[in-house]
Design an enzyme around this catalytic site. Sequence first.
Site, PDB file in Angstrom:
ATOM      1  CB  SER A  91      -8.796  -0.335   4.668  1.00 54.62           C
ATOM      2  OG  SER A  91      -9.276  -1.537   4.146  1.00 54.62           O
ATOM      3  NE  ARG A 125      -3.795  -2.392   0.687  1.00 54.90           N
ATOM      4  CZ  ARG A 125      -3.640  -3.669   0.288  1.00 54.90           C
ATOM      5  NH1 ARG A 125      -2.641  -3.996  -0.508  1.00 54.90           N
ATOM      6  NH2 ARG A 125      -4.509  -4.584   0.665  1.00 54.90           N
ATOM      7  CD  GLU A 160      -5.123   1.465   2.730  1.00 52.29           C
ATOM      8  OE1 GLU A 160      -4.577   0.492   3.268  1.00 52.29           O
ATOM      9  OE2 GLU A 160      -6.093   1.360   1.954  1.00 52.29           O
TER      10      GLU A 160
HETATM   11  P1  FAD Z   1      -8.432   9.616  -5.033  1.00 52.07           P
HETATM   12  O1  FAD Z   1      -9.102   9.243  -3.761  1.00 52.07           O
HETATM   13  O2  FAD Z   1      -9.065  10.666  -5.847  1.00 52.07           O
HETATM   14  O3  FAD Z   1      -6.927  10.023  -4.740  1.00 52.07           O
HETATM   15  C1  FAD Z   1      -6.117   9.252  -3.887  1.00 52.07           C
HETATM   16  C2  FAD Z   1      -4.721   9.878  -3.831  1.00 52.07           C
HETATM   17  O4  FAD Z   1      -4.085   9.741  -5.094  1.00 52.07           O
HETATM   18  C3  FAD Z   1      -4.729  11.370  -3.541  1.00 52.07           C
HETATM   19  O5  FAD Z   1      -3.564  11.675  -2.797  1.00 52.07           O
HETATM   20  C4  FAD Z   1      -4.649  12.016  -4.935  1.00 52.07           C
HETATM   21  O6  FAD Z   1      -4.056  13.300  -4.886  1.00 52.07           O
HETATM   22  C5  FAD Z   1      -3.774  11.028  -5.664  1.00 52.07           C
HETATM   23  N1  FAD Z   1      -4.052  10.892  -7.103  1.00 52.07           N
HETATM   24  C6  FAD Z   1      -5.222  10.487  -7.680  1.00 52.07           C
HETATM   25  N2  FAD Z   1      -5.085  10.408  -9.007  1.00 52.07           N
HETATM   26  C7  FAD Z   1      -3.805  10.760  -9.292  1.00 52.07           C
HETATM   27  C8  FAD Z   1      -3.045  10.889 -10.496  1.00 52.07           C
HETATM   28  N3  FAD Z   1      -3.575  10.616 -11.680  1.00 52.07           N
HETATM   29  N4  FAD Z   1      -1.745  11.309 -10.402  1.00 52.07           N
HETATM   30  C9  FAD Z   1      -1.188  11.575  -9.200  1.00 52.07           C
HETATM   31  N5  FAD Z   1      -1.857  11.494  -8.033  1.00 52.07           N
HETATM   32  C10 FAD Z   1      -3.151  11.072  -8.083  1.00 52.07           C
HETATM   33  N6  FAD Z   1      -7.887   0.305  -1.937  1.00 52.07           N
HETATM   34  C11 FAD Z   1      -7.151  -0.831  -2.056  1.00 52.07           C
HETATM   35  O7  FAD Z   1      -5.922  -0.764  -2.209  1.00 52.07           O
HETATM   36  N7  FAD Z   1      -7.729  -2.056  -2.020  1.00 52.07           N
HETATM   37  C12 FAD Z   1      -9.067  -2.213  -1.845  1.00 52.07           C
HETATM   38  O8  FAD Z   1      -9.555  -3.339  -1.840  1.00 52.07           O
HETATM   39  C13 FAD Z   1      -9.870  -1.045  -1.690  1.00 52.07           C
HETATM   40  N8  FAD Z   1     -11.196  -1.134  -1.467  1.00 52.07           N
HETATM   41  C14 FAD Z   1     -11.946  -0.013  -1.286  1.00 52.07           C
HETATM   42  C15 FAD Z   1     -13.321  -0.142  -1.050  1.00 52.07           C
HETATM   43  C16 FAD Z   1     -14.117   0.972  -0.870  1.00 52.07           C
HETATM   44  C17 FAD Z   1     -15.582   0.808  -0.611  1.00 52.07           C
HETATM   45  C18 FAD Z   1     -13.530   2.266  -0.963  1.00 52.07           C
HETATM   46  C19 FAD Z   1     -14.391   3.490  -0.828  1.00 52.07           C
HETATM   47  C20 FAD Z   1     -12.176   2.405  -1.192  1.00 52.07           C
HETATM   48  C21 FAD Z   1     -11.363   1.268  -1.344  1.00 52.07           C
HETATM   49  N9  FAD Z   1      -9.973   1.363  -1.573  1.00 52.07           N
HETATM   50  C22 FAD Z   1      -9.227   0.223  -1.746  1.00 52.07           C
HETATM   51  C23 FAD Z   1      -9.329   2.674  -1.643  1.00 52.07           C
HETATM   52  C24 FAD Z   1      -9.436   3.343  -3.047  1.00 52.07           C
HETATM   53  O9  FAD Z   1     -10.425   2.736  -3.814  1.00 52.07           O
HETATM   54  C25 FAD Z   1      -8.109   3.295  -3.805  1.00 52.07           C
HETATM   55  O10 FAD Z   1      -7.089   3.907  -3.067  1.00 52.07           O
HETATM   56  C26 FAD Z   1      -8.190   3.961  -5.179  1.00 52.07           C
HETATM   57  O11 FAD Z   1      -7.027   3.712  -5.915  1.00 52.07           O
HETATM   58  C27 FAD Z   1      -8.421   5.468  -5.091  1.00 52.07           C
HETATM   59  O12 FAD Z   1      -8.684   5.954  -6.400  1.00 52.07           O
HETATM   60  P2  FAD Z   1      -9.295   7.399  -6.646  1.00 52.07           P
HETATM   61  O13 FAD Z   1      -9.281   7.652  -8.096  1.00 52.07           O
HETATM   62  O14 FAD Z   1     -10.606   7.514  -5.974  1.00 52.07           O
HETATM   63  O15 FAD Z   1      -8.212   8.301  -5.921  1.00 52.07           O
HETATM   64  P1  NAP Z   2     -10.402 -10.138   5.550  1.00 50.24           P
HETATM   65  O1  NAP Z   2     -10.642 -11.238   4.585  1.00 50.24           O
HETATM   66  O2  NAP Z   2     -11.365  -9.923   6.683  1.00 50.24           O
HETATM   67  O3  NAP Z   2      -8.941 -10.297   6.140  1.00 50.24           O
HETATM   68  C1  NAP Z   2      -8.438  -9.352   7.079  1.00 50.24           C
HETATM   69  C2  NAP Z   2      -6.993  -9.053   6.728  1.00 50.24           C
HETATM   70  O4  NAP Z   2      -6.244 -10.239   6.792  1.00 50.24           O
HETATM   71  C3  NAP Z   2      -6.885  -8.507   5.317  1.00 50.24           C
HETATM   72  O5  NAP Z   2      -6.651  -7.136   5.410  1.00 50.24           O
HETATM   73  C4  NAP Z   2      -5.761  -9.299   4.660  1.00 50.24           C
HETATM   74  O6  NAP Z   2      -4.594  -8.510   4.391  1.00 50.24           O
HETATM   75  C5  NAP Z   2      -5.369 -10.349   5.693  1.00 50.24           C
HETATM   76  N1  NAP Z   2      -5.512 -11.689   5.079  1.00 50.24           N
HETATM   77  C6  NAP Z   2      -6.635 -12.454   4.991  1.00 50.24           C
HETATM   78  N2  NAP Z   2      -6.343 -13.645   4.415  1.00 50.24           N
HETATM   79  C7  NAP Z   2      -5.019 -13.606   4.123  1.00 50.24           C
HETATM   80  C8  NAP Z   2      -4.127 -14.522   3.505  1.00 50.24           C
HETATM   81  N3  NAP Z   2      -4.537 -15.726   3.080  1.00 50.24           N
HETATM   82  N4  NAP Z   2      -2.837 -14.139   3.353  1.00 50.24           N
HETATM   83  C9  NAP Z   2      -2.388 -12.940   3.777  1.00 50.24           C
HETATM   84  N5  NAP Z   2      -3.200 -12.031   4.362  1.00 50.24           N
HETATM   85  C10 NAP Z   2      -4.486 -12.360   4.545  1.00 50.24           C
HETATM   86  O7  NAP Z   2     -10.266  -8.770   4.754  1.00 50.24           O
HETATM   87  P2  NAP Z   2     -11.390  -7.824   4.141  1.00 50.24           P
HETATM   88  O8  NAP Z   2     -11.450  -6.602   4.946  1.00 50.24           O
HETATM   89  O9  NAP Z   2     -12.645  -8.601   3.892  1.00 50.24           O
HETATM   90  O10 NAP Z   2     -10.730  -7.427   2.757  1.00 50.24           O
HETATM   91  C11 NAP Z   2     -10.528  -8.387   1.764  1.00 50.24           C
HETATM   92  C12 NAP Z   2      -9.452  -7.910   0.819  1.00 50.24           C
HETATM   93  O11 NAP Z   2      -9.848  -6.688   0.210  1.00 50.24           O
HETATM   94  C13 NAP Z   2      -8.129  -7.616   1.514  1.00 50.24           C
HETATM   95  O12 NAP Z   2      -7.083  -8.026   0.668  1.00 50.24           O
HETATM   96  C14 NAP Z   2      -8.131  -6.132   1.696  1.00 50.24           C
HETATM   97  O13 NAP Z   2      -6.833  -5.569   1.647  1.00 50.24           O
HETATM   98  C15 NAP Z   2      -8.954  -5.648   0.513  1.00 50.24           C
HETATM   99  N6  NAP Z   2      -9.686  -4.425   0.872  1.00 50.24           N
HETATM  100  C16 NAP Z   2      -8.959  -3.272   0.952  1.00 50.24           C
HETATM  101  C17 NAP Z   2      -9.594  -2.072   1.248  1.00 50.24           C
HETATM  102  C18 NAP Z   2      -8.825  -0.783   1.257  1.00 50.24           C
HETATM  103  O14 NAP Z   2      -9.445   0.274   1.280  1.00 50.24           O
HETATM  104  N7  NAP Z   2      -7.516  -0.814   1.235  1.00 50.24           N
HETATM  105  C19 NAP Z   2     -10.967  -2.058   1.495  1.00 50.24           C
HETATM  106  C20 NAP Z   2     -11.639  -3.259   1.445  1.00 50.24           C
HETATM  107  C21 NAP Z   2     -11.000  -4.446   1.139  1.00 50.24           C
HETATM  108  P3  NAP Z   2      -4.419  -7.631   3.074  1.00 50.24           P
HETATM  109  O15 NAP Z   2      -5.250  -6.409   3.302  1.00 50.24           O
HETATM  110  O16 NAP Z   2      -2.961  -7.372   3.063  1.00 50.24           O
HETATM  111  O17 NAP Z   2      -4.881  -8.431   1.896  1.00 50.24           O
END
Ligand code: FAD
Ligand code: NAP
Length: 337
Positions: A237, A164, A333
Amino acid sequence: MTPTQNISLKPFHSFGCEVNAAYFTTIESSQSLESALDWCKQHNKPFLVLGSGSNMLFTKQVDALVLKMEIKGIQKTNETASAVYLSVGAGENWHHFVSYCVQKGWGGIENLSLIPGTVGAAPIQNIGAYGVEVKETIENITAYDTHNGEWVKLNKLDCDFGYRNSLFKKEKNRYIICKVDFCLQKQPKLRIDYGAIREVLHQKEIQNPSLEDVSNAVILIRTQKLPDPKKIGNAGSFFKNPTISKEQFEALKIKNDDIMAFPISDIAYKLAAGWLIEHCGWKGVKKGNIGCYEKQALVIVNYGNGTGQEILDFSKEIIQSVLEKFGVELEREVNIY
Ligand code: FAD
Ligand code: NAP
């Protein structure tokens, strides 16, 4: 270029807080980006890059020119017997791009289905889910380097991707990403080791899953577990999963036998931040407009009229209680403005 003035950002970010931007413009091409940056120079104003705002928390009015990235296009640039090379505009919707690839039978990003946001933001925090990170499929990134006013093409190593994390998060606001080049596989190795995916495939009695089966499983899990930002404000998250040493993990494990943790090397463990928050009693807790989501404690939600500051304050309380109970400091994050 004449920006729109004093515009509400409520529709442009997934927390849905009431906050205004002093100036706002959309960026459809590299030329429109250059003119917007010229405008900033002439008017001595900072800029803020915005994708679809799904990882942003606005805690104050934005006294800057918001550059809403809308550069479109998916172009196939090369194809071999085993791989396809695609060049994608930063303003493309991430999930649409994933669906497009799944439909064509090109694998590598199917586990990242339904992640909100744009293609250009995906490298910023190296989006990841269900054991896959976007860095695995990225070849190059075309970006504007605002420090020296030059266009640069960065390869995977230049991007310094981590968990991340990336160069773009470390050098905040330096690079504006306009295009991302991907390499996808025609005979992909599916990644179905996360328990939730295996469970869905098992329930549906799918023994030899296709790309589409994996994508559909992810969509189903996410739809059931995560709040839809169109209905409840959130940014996914709110905190990162912390990494701790093996010694610290072993000490925690003595007192918390069921702690959710995963070894990431011989000397380090990743802790599930959601588990820590839930075991501090936060899951489902609501304070005024803000809450900790009842199905996943890692998600902070805005039930309606919450402000960014209220969300930030709520997150501070969570950080403090996790620190007191487990001795682990959570890191946010979400990008705070
Ligand atoms: P924004 O929120 O608009 O921007 C995020 C950051 O990136 C800001 O700092 C912005 O200035 C910068 N930025 C945006 N575009 C550019 C560009 N083109 N050039 C330079 N900088 C830029 N994230 C995960 O990693 N895994 C997940 O599973 C995940 N699940 C999510 C689920 C939900 C319901 C929500 C709401 C969010 C989730 N996220 C997850 C977080 C989010 O979706 C990601 O971080 C996504 O990449 C953000 O994209 P955005 O276009 O909305 O960026
Ligand atoms: P989950 O299945 O409840 O698991 C909780 C955490 O445990 C996750 O964050 C995941 O880490 C870790 N995990 C689970 N199984 C694993 C495995 N086999 N090996 C290594 N790590 C493991 O998680 P959840 O909240 O439902 O999310 C599911 C996936 O979607 C995750 O990968 C999570 O990162 C992603 N997600 C991300 C966001 C975001 O905004 N960043 C939002 C929603 C969901 P990791 O997160 O490193 O995978």
